[in-house]
Design a protein around this motif. Structure first.
Motif, PDB file in Angstrom:
ATOM      1  N   SER A 113      -1.056   9.324  -3.513  1.00  0.00           N
ATOM      2  CA  SER A 113      -1.668   8.174  -4.187  1.00  0.00           C
ATOM      3  C   SER A 113      -2.120   7.125  -3.177  1.00  0.00           C
ATOM      4  CB  SER A 113      -0.677   7.535  -5.161  1.00  0.00           C
ATOM      5  OG  SER A 113      -0.445   8.387  -6.243  1.00  0.00           O
ATOM      6  N   ARG A 114      -1.246   6.868  -2.224  1.00  0.00           N
ATOM      7  CA  ARG A 114      -1.560   5.848  -1.220  1.00  0.00           C
ATOM      8  C   ARG A 114      -2.727   6.256  -0.330  1.00  0.00           C
ATOM      9  NH1 ARG A 114       4.402   4.225  -0.625  1.00  0.00           N
ATOM     10  NH2 ARG A 114       4.357   2.347  -1.904  1.00  0.00           N
ATOM     11  N   VAL A 152       3.632   9.996  -4.260  1.00  0.00           N
ATOM     12  CA  VAL A 152       3.419   8.619  -3.808  1.00  0.00           C
ATOM     13  C   VAL A 152       2.547   8.572  -2.550  1.00  0.00           C
ATOM     14  CG1 VAL A 152       4.605   6.449  -3.450  1.00  0.00           C
ATOM     15  CG2 VAL A 152       5.781   8.339  -4.544  1.00  0.00           C
TER      16      VAL A 152
END
Length: 213
Positions: A189-190, A186
């Motif tokens: 991805s950010r 996560v």
DNA sequence: ACATTAAGTGATT
DNA sequence: AATCACTTAATGT
């Protein structure tokens, strides 16, 4: 066989005397390793010293849970510093080496290592020099982990990867990156999204293009 | 058409 | 920066 000889001269010829090159050819074994194949595992004893002719090798550290952390890459003309200390000290490997790309290398029996140290000054210079380089790279890796924030680490990782692959398009998933950098998918991805907004990279499914090199 | 895998996002700690 | 929970999108069967 001729190909290997040329390769040796091309990559190490400027470093080594002809006699040494000849000896390497005599005792060395040429090996081809495919992408993603392990070259060296943690805990294994080292019997050969690799001389990298072509391709790139990823050097990883691993903790007891099996979580990995990329330390640095080896490229053509390099050798593995871990081998150097292991061969001299008869200890086990403390790192893991995985072929980043298809790799061509020559395996030299470790006994030859110390023989050549006294025999060839060029060999001595090479060993000392590459040891020095590895220490430098290791310090750089420490700096990166200790002082850079995750977004900078990530961008550096992408640039390094593009560099060793000679390709600004990297085929990788966010999950795999997070494993190499020892973080979660996560977060990657950010941060990647942020880098894309800053027009430093372009995102695709299963690949990333690095714009600023 | 359905299942699987990769990637994006808000909320919480 | 990590984790959870959920959505969306792409890809494989």
């Amino acid at each position: 066989m001729l190909e290997i000889e040329n390769n040796l001269h091309a990559n190490f010829g400027y470093l080594f005397e002809d006699e040494l090159i000849a000896e390497i050819q005599e005792v060395g074994v040429h090996k081809t390793i495919k992408k993603d194949q392990a070259i060296m595992e943690i805990g294994s004893y080292i019997k050969f010293m690799p001389l990298l002719l072509d391709g790139a090798i990823k050097i990883l550290r691993e903790d007891k849970n099996g979580d990995e952390l990329v330390l640095y890459y080896l490229e053509k003309g390099d050798t593995c510093a871990m081998t150097l200390s292991c061969c001299l000290g008869e200890t086990k490997s403390k790192i893991r080496a995985i072929a980043e790309t298809d790799v061509n290398l020559i395996m030299v029996p470790k006994e030859k290592m110390s023989d050549w140290l006294g025999k060839y000054s060029s060999w001595q210079a090479f060993i000392l020099g590459s040891y020095h380089n590895r220490v430098d790279e290791l310090l750089e890796a420490v700096d990166t982990i200790a002082f850079l924030k995750m977004d900078e680490r990530l961008f550096k990782y992408l640039k390094d990867k593009a560099m060793v692959n000679h390709n600004d398009v990297i085929s990788i998933t966010h999950q795999e990156i997070s494993e190499d950098l020892h973080t979660s998918r996560v977060v990657i991805s950010r941060l990647l999204k942020k880098l894309e907004n800053d027009e430093k990279i372009q995102l695709f499914r299963n690949s990333i293009k690095v714009l600023e090199l």
